[in-house]
Design an enzyme around this catalytic site. Structure first.
Site, PDB file in Angstrom:
ATOM      1  N   GLY A   9       0.821  -1.209   0.000  1.00  0.00           N
ATOM      2  CA  GLY A   9       0.000   0.000   0.000  1.00  0.00           C
ATOM      3  C   GLY A   9       0.856   1.261   0.000  1.00  0.00           C
ATOM      4  N   ASP A  32       1.161  -9.145   1.632  1.00  0.00           N
ATOM      5  CA  ASP A  32       0.040  -8.447   0.994  1.00  0.00           C
ATOM      6  C   ASP A  32      -0.752  -9.477   0.213  1.00  0.00           C
ATOM      7  OD1 ASP A  32      -1.628  -6.474  -0.426  1.00  0.00           O
ATOM      8  OD2 ASP A  32      -0.168  -5.044   0.319  1.00  0.00           O
ATOM      9  N   ILE A  33      -1.902  -9.054  -0.340  1.00  0.00           N
ATOM     10  CA  ILE A  33      -2.678 -10.048  -1.105  1.00  0.00           C
ATOM     11  C   ILE A  33      -2.055 -10.330  -2.468  1.00  0.00           C
ATOM     12  CG2 ILE A  33      -5.006 -10.121  -0.114  1.00  0.00           C
ATOM     13  CD1 ILE A  33      -5.733  -7.771  -1.832  1.00  0.00           C
ATOM     14  N   TYR A 137     -15.254   3.266   6.825  1.00  0.00           N
ATOM     15  CA  TYR A 137     -13.818   3.284   7.123  1.00  0.00           C
ATOM     16  C   TYR A 137     -13.569   3.944   8.480  1.00  0.00           C
ATOM     17  CZ  TYR A 137      -8.933   4.948   6.484  1.00  0.00           C
ATOM     18  OH  TYR A 137      -7.599   5.246   6.623  1.00  0.00           O
TER      19      TYR A 137
HETATM   20  N1  SER Z   1      -6.072   9.261   3.533  1.00  0.00           N
HETATM   21  C1  SER Z   1      -7.176   8.476   4.005  1.00  0.00           C
HETATM   22  C2  SER Z   1      -8.320   8.532   3.090  1.00  0.00           C
HETATM   23  O1  SER Z   1      -8.444   9.509   2.384  1.00  0.00           O
HETATM   24  C3  SER Z   1      -7.591   8.961   5.357  1.00  0.00           C
HETATM   25  O2  SER Z   1      -7.095   8.118   6.303  1.00  0.00           O
HETATM   26  O3  SER Z   1      -9.125   7.649   3.095  1.00  0.00           O
END
Ligand code: SER
Length: 312
Positions: A9, A32-33, A137
């Protein structure tokens, strides 16, 4: 040995390299996947929901520290809330549980400004404040923070965390976040001289240059235990700006640069977050200090990306 999940990531790519520089390539297992092309050093494919596989890896590699970065970001997370919850919450909870059960010494958990919501004070957001996030999230990260605190208090697991602002990097691309524009804009400025921004011109968000984010992470993890007073997650700050301000800064170096605005669903997410962060607890407890501001970050991003794109 150190385990990094989500090593491909935006943060994982750079953090894995930094950890390898600090502790030796063979001391850091990237997972990672998918395996990225050209990856060197220890690597294992790992789906974070495969608890049995993580358990095996932690045992086989004698893992003592985990940096658990695997997650789905804010904007992408909204496409499939159940899946996001499963990966972000259950994935993290199983990491905490097996860390406890298998005697892992330290865990790093990345939280985010997305834990804040429309009812949070927007300016200089305090460490301890209203946490009513509106994205899945944000909900999963806020819940994770509480689990981190629980595992520390109940089991003494040394889990440490920061609430990252939007991270700006030249080495790696973000994927599916709301702050991604602040990386894309630099690539487009150099490649095409223009950028269509998916946020409105005056949407102010907290941001941080990758070098600072990595240093914060390493410093937090290296700090003596007794200095770590917050076991949910530390507020962390460096700069705050709007797309219009960033475009002005880029124009100082690329005078013909043009920015257009076509806000989409991410505007609503951005507006639910706060504008600036009070991170004095991190500064007080483990001496956090940022290096990069809007001006120096812009210079560095353009310099590094010019090298990447071979511009003279
Ligand atoms: N940078 C992230 C996002 O935009 C925030 O943790 O989802």
């Amino acid at each position: 040995m150190i385990l990094v999940t989500g090593a491909n990531g935006q943060i994982g790519t750079v953090l894995t390299e930094a950890l390898r520089e600090a502790f030796g390539e063979d001391q850091v297992l990237a997972t990672d996947i998918k395996k990225p092309d050209g990856h060197t050093g220890p690597f294992e494919m790992l789906d974070i929901l495969n608890t049995q596989r993580i358990t095996e890896i932690v045992g086989d590699y004698n893992i003592t520290t985990i940096y658990h970065l695997a997650a789905i970001l804010s904007a992408n997370g909204e496409w499939n809330p159940q899946k996001t919850w499963n990966i972000n919450l259950n994935g993290s909870l199983s990491i905490l549980e097996l860390a406890r059960a298998q005697g892992v010494r330290k865990v790093f958990f990345p939280s985010t400004i997305a834990v804040f919501g429309p009812t949070t004070p927007r300016i200089s957001t305090p460490q301890h404040t209203v946490i009513e996030p509106s994205t899945v999230y944000g909900i999963s990260k806020a819940t994770n923070e509480l689990w981190c605190n629980y595992y520390f208090n109940r089991y003494g697991l040394d889990v440490r965390s920061v609430r990252y602002p939007g991270i700006i990097s030249y080495q790696s691309m973000p994927g599916g976040g709301t702050t991604d524009y602040a990386v894309d804009i630099f690539h487009q400025a150099l490649l095409t001289g223009q950028y269509t921004c998916f946020l409105k011109a005056h949407t102010r968000l907290p941001m941080m240059y990758m070098d600072d984010a990595i240093r914060a992470t390493l410093e937090l993890m290296a700090a003596p235990q007794e200095k770590i007073k917050i076991r949910t997650s530390y507020n962390l700050a460096a700069m705050s700006f709007t797309p219009a301000e960033l475009a002005e800064e880029i124009k100082k170096h690329i005078p013909d640069f043009k920015i257009m605005y076509e806000p989409d669903h991410r505007q609503e997410i951005a507006e639910s977050w706060t504008e600036s962060i009070d991170d004095h607890e991190a500064r007080k407890d483990w001496d956090w200090k940022h290096d990069f501001n809007l001006e120096t970050m812009t210079i560095e991003m353009l310099k590094q990306l010019k090298l990447k794109y071979n511009h003279v």
